[in-house]
Design a protein around this motif. Structure first.
Motif, PDB file in Angstrom:
ATOM      1  N   HIS A 197      -5.428   3.741   7.494  1.00  0.00           N
ATOM      2  CA  HIS A 197      -6.451   2.698   7.411  1.00  0.00           C
ATOM      3  C   HIS A 197      -7.865   3.270   7.530  1.00  0.00           C
ATOM      4  O   HIS A 197      -8.835   2.519   7.704  1.00  0.00           O
ATOM      5  N   SER A 257       0.854  -1.185   0.000  1.00  0.00           N
ATOM      6  CA  SER A 257       0.000   0.000   0.000  1.00  0.00           C
ATOM      7  C   SER A 257       0.886   1.229   0.000  1.00  0.00           C
ATOM      8  O   SER A 257       1.621   1.471   0.979  1.00  0.00           O
ATOM      9  N   ILE A 269      -2.533   4.478   1.932  1.00  0.00           N
ATOM     10  CA  ILE A 269      -2.873   3.922   3.240  1.00  0.00           C
ATOM     11  C   ILE A 269      -2.969   5.000   4.309  1.00  0.00           C
ATOM     12  O   ILE A 269      -3.687   4.866   5.293  1.00  0.00           O
TER      13      ILE A 269
END
Length: 549
Positions: A527, A401, A406
């Motif tokens: 996230h 990522s 991310i």
């Protein structure tokens, strides 16, 4: 005076002046196990691998490593006890209590030991030591260093979420505070810098059977060099780099130091949370950013349990070099340990599957959570299928990522620069592995995720519930010696303003520290997009499913 004795004295004088020779030792426990094998003990491959994981020094006990990571054990341990218990007789119980304060864990048993009863432990897991010496010049010294199990063997929990004295090889030690341990040893040694005789008299009390030769080595060789070194160190200088507190490590700055580069100036911005080792064979590249990969393989590619996966021998070519940064082994010597590292990794392949969650699990809710996982998480964290009563990872995508995608703290990924890569490639490491600045993070394997808090690569989120609720993530939280929150899954605590602190009355088994997400490298961001839109019911179901992994 006989010529031989005169020669010994001359060589000893040279030794005191600067250690102009090399000597290597062997872990006492590992040497005894290998001797028993030579005498006919029938030990299977799993027991050999588990014993290496617990007790092998992997060439980390030597006069070379004394200049980097290893310590003259009896001086360091005795000073630590005397400093905390002045005027009292030093005892092993007092020593173990001091070590445990810093997360060095002394278990009563290893729950995933492969054969018969697990070993008995007189000292913390992963703290390996053994004699280093030569006959000419007369030199004898017990040297200690940190081994695999210090970082990668964690405590289990009971049905109430309380930590037990059982350990599981392959879990992270989320309480290990290498900075605190090193600072405490430095403080104790500095306090005894002008009290050599008191310290030397206490060593045989704490370690009965210490030989006169070793005491002579400590007085004539180790103590002068040690006091000279102490004169150059200030507060916080016990290590040339910081690991960041309980459950954290700084392999990047450790490697910089070993390869002669300057460490990063931004404190512990390159530190990461110690990872679990479940399903390691499905990783095509290692470390949080996928920095290391086999030299002859595609760096990031899907791997499968019953198909293309990494062998212990292949990964030992990478893991063998962790001894350089962790134990201070000269990089040219690291390949010698690779066959032994491979034996330890082969054990992990067969026995480091994650331990079962200790609390109750709602089966119906977990089944719904499995559907949420398949929709939201599997593309990065891999595909699971039911096997032997629980979900088992079948395919892992090894997906990178990028930082912009991310949103996680960039400190660790940014620490890998062109200078470090050039040094790796020019060293012995470059003959065995390929290093690359990926500028992102590889999604982790989630086996045993319930036991690996805090979360994200930098350990900046205390529970899975907080991970799924980014707006509720605390600015600070306590970590180290913590209990397990069976509902939110992670570090048990209560909200206190912007903090997450331990519950009143809880007595942690090691000294906790505050994790401050405002410091460099510790941002709690990341996230958010992946969990956006999950309602409360879906979050609860997903957490219930993750308990089963």
């Amino acid at each position: 005076m006989p010529l031989s004795r005169a020669l010994c004295l001359v060589l000893l004088a040279a030794l005191v002046a600067g250690c102009q020779f090399d000597a290597r030792g062997r872990s006492t426990e590992m040497a005894a196990f290998e001797q028993a094998q030579r005498e006919g003990r029938d030990a299977g491959a799993d027991e050999v691998g588990a014993t290496r994981f617990l007790f092998d020094d992997f060439n980390g006990l030597s006069t070379d490593t004394l200049e980097s990571s290893a310590v003259p054990w009896k001086i360091a341990a005795t000073a630590l006890v005397l400093h905390q218990h002045p005027g009292e007789p030093p005892t092993q119980a007092k020593l173990l209590a001091q070590l445990q304060r810093h997360g060095l864990f002394v278990p009563t048993a290893v729950a995933n030991w492969p054969a018969g009863d697990s070993p008995a432990f007189a000292r913390p897991m992963g703290l390996v030591s053994g004699p280093v010496g030569r006959r000419v010049p007369p030199f004898e010294l017990e040297v200690a260093t940190i081994g695999c199990a210090s970082c990668h063997a964690g405590a289990l929990y009971d049905a109430d979420g309380q930590p037990t004295r059982e350990a599981w090889l392959g879990l992270p030690n989320t309480s290990l505070d290498l900075d605190g341990y090193a600072d405490a040893v430095l403080e104790a040694l500095r306090a005894h810098r002008d009290r050599r005789d008191e310290l030397m008299q206490a060593i045989p009390q704490l370690f009965p059977g210490t030989s006169e030769r070793e005491l002579g080595t400590l007085r004539r060789f180790v103590w002068p060099r040690l006091t000279d070194r102490l004169a150059t160190l200030g507060d916080g200088d016990a290590l040339p780099f910081r690991n960041g507190g309980p459950g954290r490590s700084n392999g990047i700055d450790a490697l910089r130091f070993r390869l002669g580069a300057s460490v990063q100036a931004a404190g512990d911005a390159a530190t990461v949370s110690i990872p679990g080792l479940a399903d390691r064979a499905l990783r095509s590249a290692l470390l949080a950013d996928g920095l290391y990969a086999p030299a002859d393989a595609v760096r990031l590619r899907p791997l499968e349990r019953d198909g293309d996966h990494a062998s212990a021998a292949d990964q030992s070519r990478i893991v063998g070099f962790f001894t350089v940064s962790t134990m201070g082994v000269p990089h040219a010597e690291a390949p010698e340990a690779m066959p032994r590292v491979a034996e330890a990794l082969a054990f992990l392949d067969r026995h480091a599957a994650s331990p079962p969650f200790p609390g109750p699990i709602d089966g119906a809710l977990a089944a719904r959570g499995g559907e949420v996982y398949a929709q939201r998480c599997a593309q990065c964290h891999g595909d699971y299928a039911e096997a032997e009563g629980r979900p088992t990872l079948q395919r892992f995508p090894n997906r990178l990522s990028p930082l912009a995608g991310i949103g996680s703290d960039p400190g660790r990924a940014a620490a890998v620069d062109a200078d470090l890569l050039a040094r790796i490639r020019a060293s012995t490491l470059g003959d065995y592995l390929a290093a690359e600045a990926t500028r992102g993070y590889v999604a982790p394997v989630l086996g045993g995720v319930w036991a690996t808090a805090p979360y994200l690569h930098n350990g900046s989120v205390p529970t899975l519930w907080h991970l799924l609720n980014p707006g509720q993530r605390p600015a600070r939280f306590q970590v180290g010696g913590h209990a397990l929150d069976l509902q939110r899954v992670g570090i048990a605590g209560v909200a206190d303003g912007g903090d997450w602190r331990y519950r009143d009355g809880y007595r942690p088994w090691s000294d906790p520290q505050w994790f401050d997400t405002a410091l460099p490298g510790r941002s709690r961001a990341g996230h958010e997009a992946e969990v956006a839109g999950l309602d409360e019911a879906s979050q609860a179901a997903l957490i219930e499913y993750l308990k089963r992994l």
